[in-house]
Design a protein around this motif. Sequence first.
Motif, short mmCIF file in Angstrom:
data_model
loop_
_atom_site.label_atom_id
_atom_site.label_comp_id
_atom_site.label_asym_id
_atom_site.label_seq_id
_atom_site.Cartn_x
_atom_site.Cartn_y
_atom_site.Cartn_z
N ILE A 61 0.83 -1.20 0.00
CA ILE A 61 0.00 0.00 0.00
C ILE A 61 0.86 1.25 0.00
CG2 ILE A 61 -0.23 0.03 2.52
CD1 ILE A 61 -2.92 1.07 -0.08
N THR A 62 2.05 1.19 0.59
CA THR A 62 2.95 2.35 0.62
C THR A 62 3.52 2.67 -0.76
OG1 THR A 62 4.75 0.86 1.25
CG2 THR A 62 3.62 2.06 3.03
N GLU A 63 3.43 1.72 -1.69
CA GLU A 63 3.94 1.94 -3.05
C GLU A 63 2.86 2.45 -3.99
OE1 GLU A 63 7.33 1.39 -3.38
OE2 GLU A 63 7.03 1.08 -1.23
N LEU A 64 1.62 2.61 -3.49
CA LEU A 64 0.52 3.13 -4.31
C LEU A 64 0.55 4.66 -4.20
CD1 LEU A 64 -1.92 2.12 -6.04
CD2 LEU A 64 -3.31 2.35 -3.97
N ALA A 65 1.31 5.27 -5.08
CA ALA A 65 1.55 6.71 -4.99
C ALA A 65 0.37 7.52 -5.51
CB ALA A 65 2.81 7.08 -5.80
N PRO A 73 -2.02 21.88 -14.00
CA PRO A 73 -1.16 21.21 -14.96
C PRO A 73 0.11 20.66 -14.32
CG PRO A 73 -0.82 23.56 -15.13
CD PRO A 73 -1.86 23.35 -14.04
N ASP A 74 0.14 20.59 -12.99
CA ASP A 74 1.37 20.24 -12.27
C ASP A 74 1.59 18.72 -12.25
OD1 ASP A 74 1.58 22.95 -11.81
OD2 ASP A 74 0.67 22.83 -9.81
N VAL A 75 2.86 18.33 -12.42
CA VAL A 75 3.26 16.92 -12.49
C VAL A 75 4.30 16.63 -11.42
CG1 VAL A 75 4.15 15.08 -13.96
CG2 VAL A 75 2.87 16.98 -14.99
N LEU A 76 4.14 15.53 -10.71
CA LEU A 76 5.11 15.08 -9.71
C LEU A 76 5.92 13.93 -10.27
CD1 LEU A 76 6.08 15.17 -6.68
CD2 LEU A 76 4.42 13.33 -6.27
N THR A 77 7.24 14.04 -10.20
CA THR A 77 8.12 12.94 -10.57
C THR A 77 8.42 12.13 -9.32
OG1 THR A 77 9.12 14.18 -12.38
CG2 THR A 77 10.36 12.31 -11.53
N VAL A 78 8.06 10.85 -9.35
CA VAL A 78 8.20 9.98 -8.18
C VAL A 78 9.45 9.13 -8.33
CG1 VAL A 78 7.10 8.20 -6.77
CG2 VAL A 78 5.68 9.91 -7.94
N ALA A 90 -0.75 18.20 -6.99
CA ALA A 90 -0.43 17.99 -8.41
C ALA A 90 -1.59 17.22 -9.02
CB ALA A 90 0.87 17.22 -8.58
N ASP A 91 -1.56 17.06 -10.34
CA ASP A 91 -2.62 16.31 -11.02
C ASP A 91 -2.08 15.24 -11.95
OD1 ASP A 91 -5.56 17.42 -10.50
OD2 ASP A 91 -4.10 19.01 -10.24
N ALA A 92 -0.78 14.98 -11.86
CA ALA A 92 -0.19 13.90 -12.64
C ALA A 92 1.08 13.43 -11.95
CB ALA A 92 0.11 14.37 -14.07
N LEU A 93 1.44 12.19 -12.23
CA LEU A 93 2.66 11.61 -11.68
C LEU A 93 3.38 10.86 -12.79
CD1 LEU A 93 -0.01 10.63 -9.74
CD2 LEU A 93 1.85 10.32 -8.12
N VAL A 94 4.72 10.83 -12.73
CA VAL A 94 5.52 10.03 -13.65
C VAL A 94 6.61 9.33 -12.84
CG1 VAL A 94 5.11 11.56 -15.63
CG2 VAL A 94 7.12 11.93 -14.20
N THR A 95 7.09 8.22 -13.37
CA THR A 95 8.19 7.52 -12.69
C THR A 95 8.92 6.59 -13.66
OG1 THR A 95 8.79 6.32 -10.67
CG2 THR A 95 6.92 5.46 -11.90
N ALA A 96 10.17 6.31 -13.31
CA ALA A 96 10.94 5.27 -13.98
C ALA A 96 11.44 4.28 -12.93
CB ALA A 96 12.12 5.89 -14.73
N THR A 97 10.83 4.32 -11.74
CA THR A 97 11.25 3.49 -10.62
C THR A 97 10.43 2.21 -10.55
OG1 THR A 97 11.85 5.48 -9.39
CG2 THR A 97 11.60 3.45 -8.13
N PRO A 98 11.05 1.04 -10.70
CA PRO A 98 10.31 -0.21 -10.62
C PRO A 98 9.63 -0.38 -9.27
CG PRO A 98 12.48 -0.57 -11.57
CD PRO A 98 12.47 0.83 -11.04
N ILE A 141 3.65 14.33 -20.51
CA ILE A 141 4.53 13.83 -21.58
C ILE A 141 5.94 14.40 -21.43
CG2 ILE A 141 4.92 13.85 -24.08
CD1 ILE A 141 1.78 13.91 -24.31
N ASP A 142 6.02 15.71 -21.19
CA ASP A 142 7.33 16.36 -21.02
C ASP A 142 8.09 15.77 -19.83
OD1 ASP A 142 6.81 17.98 -23.19
OD2 ASP A 142 6.22 19.72 -21.97
N ALA A 143 7.37 15.50 -18.74
CA ALA A 143 8.02 14.93 -17.55
C ALA A 143 8.51 13.51 -17.81
CB ALA A 143 7.06 14.95 -16.37
N MET A 144 7.77 12.75 -18.62
CA MET A 144 8.22 11.41 -19.00
C MET A 144 9.47 11.49 -19.87
SD MET A 144 4.61 9.43 -19.80
CE MET A 144 5.45 7.89 -20.26
N ILE A 145 9.50 12.43 -20.78
CA ILE A 145 10.66 12.61 -21.64
C ILE A 145 11.89 12.98 -20.81
CG2 ILE A 145 11.65 14.09 -23.46
CD1 ILE A 145 8.80 14.14 -24.70
N ALA A 146 11.69 13.77 -19.77
CA ALA A 146 12.80 14.14 -18.88
C ALA A 146 13.38 12.92 -18.17
CB ALA A 146 12.33 15.17 -17.86
N LEU A 147 12.59 11.85 -18.06
CA LEU A 147 13.06 10.60 -17.44
C LEU A 147 13.63 9.62 -18.46
CD1 LEU A 147 10.29 9.89 -14.77
CD2 LEU A 147 12.61 10.72 -14.37
#
Length: 252
Positions: A61-65, A73-78, A90-98, A141-147
């Motif tokens: 449950i702690t991994e359900l961000a 339009p704010d995005v959080l990078t997790v 924020a209203d969006a999240l992105v991650t590259a963390t398994p 999309i921009d935040a995903m590209i940054a990752l």
Amino acid sequence: MTLEIITSDALAPFRHGFFTRKGGASSGVFEGLNCGVGSSDQAEIVAINRARVADAMEVAITELASVHQIHSPDVLTVSQTPLPDDKPKADALVTATPGVSLSILTADCQPVLFADAQAQVIGAAHAGWKGARDGVLEATIDAMIALGATRENITAVIGPSISQRAYEVGPEFLEDFLMEDPDNSRFFAGGTGDRAQFDLPSYGLHKLRSAGVEAEWTRHCTYSDPERFFSYRRATHAGEADYGRLISTIRI
């Protein structure tokens, strides 16, 4: 009752789901899988519902961000979980963390899940008319590209949302969209009197495709299917004091 989870082949191979209201522990106007911490439902029942979602996603449950959604339009990078108890706004999240499962809540607004399978980058966005107009989809999309994602490899899927036939708006709403771009008239049809019907999913698809990513809608209307979906507008029309929130989530 078992959970009902809507998925899309376009988001494979990532584990994901647009959860319906079925299979939850809530009762009354929240009957089913209400995952809205901000609702007036019993906190311990909402926690049970969210735990069932985490189990289905095969994460703790702690991994359900999730975030405190504000129609921005704010995005959080997790990069790590758990997130702080006072959730970031924020209203969006992105991650590259398994192992991290990104989640957003909706009740007529568009839940949008994003994936770049090649780069192993994912995203999730809450896109109502305001967030979509103000750029939350493009910002995700921009935040995903940054990752490390690439625009041509990103796929986006819009989940259950209010459909045009159920979304009547006033003349000021229409005028605001036409002032932004006269071509936005394509997203409106005639309503009752001076009102118009707004096609939110088509507007979302237009925004996503214009940003250069592949996009589709699952074609489920939240307002028109009370057995499966919560709906803010339907609850308002019925004079109900509150409404449940649907959860949509994706993980690497």
